[in-house]
Design a protein around this motif. Sequence first.
Motif, short mmCIF file in Angstrom:
data_model
loop_
_atom_site.label_atom_id
_atom_site.label_comp_id
_atom_site.label_asym_id
_atom_site.label_seq_id
_atom_site.Cartn_x
_atom_site.Cartn_y
_atom_site.Cartn_z
N MET A 1 45.91 79.30 22.15
CA MET A 1 45.22 79.97 23.72
C MET A 1 46.40 79.72 24.70
O MET A 1 46.39 80.52 25.57
N ALA A 2 47.00 78.57 24.57
CA ALA A 2 47.85 78.17 25.87
C ALA A 2 49.00 79.21 26.00
O ALA A 2 49.65 79.56 26.95
N GLU A 3 49.42 79.57 24.70
CA GLU A 3 50.70 80.49 24.40
C GLU A 3 50.37 81.76 24.98
O GLU A 3 50.84 82.48 25.90
N VAL A 4 48.89 82.21 24.62
CA VAL A 4 48.66 83.56 25.15
C VAL A 4 48.25 83.54 26.46
O VAL A 4 48.59 84.67 27.11
N ALA A 5 47.86 82.48 27.06
CA ALA A 5 47.72 82.44 28.58
C ALA A 5 48.94 82.64 29.22
O ALA A 5 49.02 83.19 30.25
N GLU A 6 50.06 81.92 28.69
CA GLU A 6 51.19 82.11 29.21
C GLU A 6 51.98 83.48 29.26
O GLU A 6 52.48 83.97 30.35
N VAL A 7 51.77 84.24 28.09
CA VAL A 7 51.88 85.75 28.19
C VAL A 7 51.40 86.40 29.07
O VAL A 7 52.08 87.19 29.96
N VAL A 8 50.00 86.29 29.41
CA VAL A 8 49.38 86.95 30.15
C VAL A 8 49.76 86.75 31.72
O VAL A 8 50.00 87.45 32.46
N HIS A 9 50.02 85.39 31.89
CA HIS A 9 50.59 84.91 33.24
C HIS A 9 52.04 85.69 33.74
O HIS A 9 52.09 86.20 34.78
N ASP A 10 52.87 85.90 32.62
CA ASP A 10 53.90 86.52 32.53
C ASP A 10 53.66 88.13 33.14
O ASP A 10 54.35 88.94 34.10
N GLN A 11 52.74 88.77 32.49
CA GLN A 11 52.26 89.93 32.95
C GLN A 11 51.83 90.23 34.49
O GLN A 11 51.94 90.93 35.03
N VAL A 12 50.85 89.10 34.59
CA VAL A 12 50.23 89.02 35.98
C VAL A 12 51.51 88.90 37.23
O VAL A 12 51.28 89.70 38.09
N THR A 13 52.54 87.91 36.82
CA THR A 13 53.66 87.89 37.72
C THR A 13 54.27 89.55 37.60
O THR A 13 54.76 89.66 38.81
#
Length: 248
Positions: free
Chosen positions: A60-72
């Motif tokens: 989950m933490a890794e997936v959240a990081e990828v999502v944050h990259d997309q949001v940014t």
Amino acid sequence: MPMNEGDDRLPLVLLHGLTFDRRQWDPVRRELAEIDPVRQVLAVDLPGHGDSPRRHSYRMAEVAEVVHDQVTAAGLADPVVVGHSVGAVVATTYAARYPVRGVVNLDQILLPGPFGAAVRQAEPTLRGPQWRQVWDRMLAGMGIESLPADAREIVARATDPRPDLLLGYWDEILHGSDEEIAAERGRALRSIGERAIPYRWVTSAEPPARYRAWLTDALPDVTVTVLPGSHFPHLAQPATIARLLATG
């Protein structure tokens, strides 16, 4: 959608459920375009889904990081993160780590409970040639038959179930105890609460008293909305969900 000068509406980030993709949000996005046309809305493909590359790990933490990259990359700041099913676990994890202004959880209990026990029991099958039987049994309990025909078509079309996704996104259930997962998700909720981030849980059934007590202990100001019906409220009642997101 570009940022509008003087627009104080919070951007929305939409996270779909396991094996599906961003097309699941099309009905809600159409409704939002009618009632809140200048709102910034980003529907992403979670890692390993749709157009998003596969990974060796989907913790989950890794997936959240990828999502944050997309949001940014999309230039969004402090969004409201909306997640359906496992996407709500990602949204909760995301909100505990990154700046957000709200979380909306669509029909996801955050503790493994009976679901976790079923996943662990099914692990040998998931690792073998009959893995699809496990997923089909789970789909059969999601109330898909009650959806409108066009929504059933989206469920059937906007999906790509694979054993690597099921095993990967359920890795923490398979390799962690209920107590460990409860502690981790409790910490995430307390982090959200300490920053006064609004959290709404839309559930298809009245929650068990024991779970509600755990949830409100970790996050006293949580808003619980019971919307009876399918596990897919954004497909069953897209106008209702769109209004909730536009006004929440």
